[in-house]
Design a protein around this motif. Structure first.
Motif, PDB file in Angstrom:
ATOM      1  N   ASN A  52       0.819  -1.197   0.000  1.00 18.72           N
ATOM      2  CA  ASN A  52       0.000   0.000   0.000  1.00 18.72           C
ATOM      3  C   ASN A  52       0.862   1.261   0.000  1.00 18.72           C
ATOM      4  O   ASN A  52       2.094   1.192   0.023  1.00 18.72           O
ATOM      5  CB  ASN A  52      -0.992  -0.022   1.163  1.00 18.72           C
ATOM      6  CG  ASN A  52      -0.351   0.295   2.502  1.00 18.72           C
ATOM      7  OD1 ASN A  52       0.848   0.128   2.700  1.00 18.72           O
ATOM      8  ND2 ASN A  52      -1.170   0.762   3.439  1.00 18.72           N
ATOM      9  N   SER A  54       1.701   3.541   2.071  1.00 23.35           N
ATOM     10  CA  SER A  54       2.605   3.839   3.173  1.00 23.35           C
ATOM     11  C   SER A  54       3.634   2.739   3.421  1.00 23.35           C
ATOM     12  O   SER A  54       4.596   2.959   4.160  1.00 23.35           O
ATOM     13  CB  SER A  54       1.809   4.063   4.456  1.00 23.35           C
ATOM     14  OG  SER A  54       1.233   2.853   4.915  1.00 23.35           O
ATOM     15  N   GLY A  56       2.696  -0.014   4.907  1.00 21.83           N
ATOM     16  CA  GLY A  56       2.232  -0.686   6.101  1.00 21.83           C
ATOM     17  C   GLY A  56       1.454  -1.966   5.878  1.00 21.83           C
ATOM     18  O   GLY A  56       1.151  -2.664   6.846  1.00 21.83           O
ATOM     19  N   ALA A  57       1.123  -2.265   4.642  1.00 22.04           N
ATOM     20  CA  ALA A  57       0.376  -3.477   4.341  1.00 22.04           C
ATOM     21  C   ALA A  57       0.918  -4.093   3.072  1.00 22.04           C
ATOM     22  O   ALA A  57       1.172  -3.387   2.091  1.00 22.04           O
ATOM     23  CB  ALA A  57      -1.112  -3.168   4.183  1.00 22.04           C
ATOM     24  N   THR A  58       1.085  -5.398   3.093  1.00 24.48           N
ATOM     25  CA  THR A  58       1.572  -6.126   1.924  1.00 24.48           C
ATOM     26  C   THR A  58       0.722  -7.358   1.678  1.00 24.48           C
ATOM     27  O   THR A  58       0.117  -7.907   2.596  1.00 24.48           O
ATOM     28  CB  THR A  58       3.037  -6.547   2.081  1.00 24.48           C
ATOM     29  OG1 THR A  58       3.175  -7.363   3.253  1.00 24.48           O
ATOM     30  CG2 THR A  58       3.938  -5.328   2.207  1.00 24.48           C
ATOM     31  N   SER A  71       8.830  -4.022  -0.777  1.00 25.00           N
ATOM     32  CA  SER A  71       9.035  -2.869   0.084  1.00 25.00           C
ATOM     33  C   SER A  71       9.062  -1.617  -0.775  1.00 25.00           C
ATOM     34  O   SER A  71       9.119  -1.688  -2.005  1.00 25.00           O
ATOM     35  CB  SER A  71      10.331  -3.002   0.895  1.00 25.00           C
ATOM     36  OG  SER A  71      11.459  -3.082   0.043  1.00 25.00           O
TER      37      SER A  71
END
Length: 123
Positions: A52, A54, A56-58, A71
């Motif tokens: 996402n 930021s 913060g979610a993968t 990343s």
């Protein structure tokens, strides 16, 4: 307009590692979900990994879980795919893409595509 350029592909032996990079040309990169996709000869392009805006979610496709890590570095406008424990079946052209939503990326429908980089894994 977002231009994406992949790099880092190459030829490696099974069990080896590669890190792919995808550099974006435009400042609104930070607003996009980003993803990696791959297409092997004779097969449809498939989703590999998404991240996402930021970081913060993968999300990963099952076949790469535990081996690949996506990343991003928004300051550098770059997304990465660290690929470890590579297998011959990972051989494909790898594409990065950017989407307005995570759903666009995970359904292999990003709004922007890179041109691809070849990854070949020998047995």
């Amino acid at each position: 307009q977002v231009q994406l350029v992949e790099s880092g592909g190459g030829l490696v032996q099974a069990g080896g590692s590669l890190r792919l990079s995808c550099a974006a040309s435009e400042h609104t990169f930070i607003n996009y979900a980003m993803g990696w996709f791959r297409q092997a000869p004779g097969k449809e392009r498939e989703f590999v990994a998404a991240i996402n805006w930021s970081g913060g979610a993968t999300t990963y496709t099952d076949s790469v879980k535990g081996r690949f890590t996506i990343s991003r570095d928004n300051a550098k406008k770059t997304v990465y795919l660290q690929m470890n424990s590579l297998k011959p079946e990972d051989t494909a052209v790898y594409y990065c893409g950017g989407g307005y939503t995570m759903g666009a990326v995970t359904t292999t429908r990003p709004d922007y595509w890179g041109q691809g980089t070849q990854v070949t894994v020998s047995s």
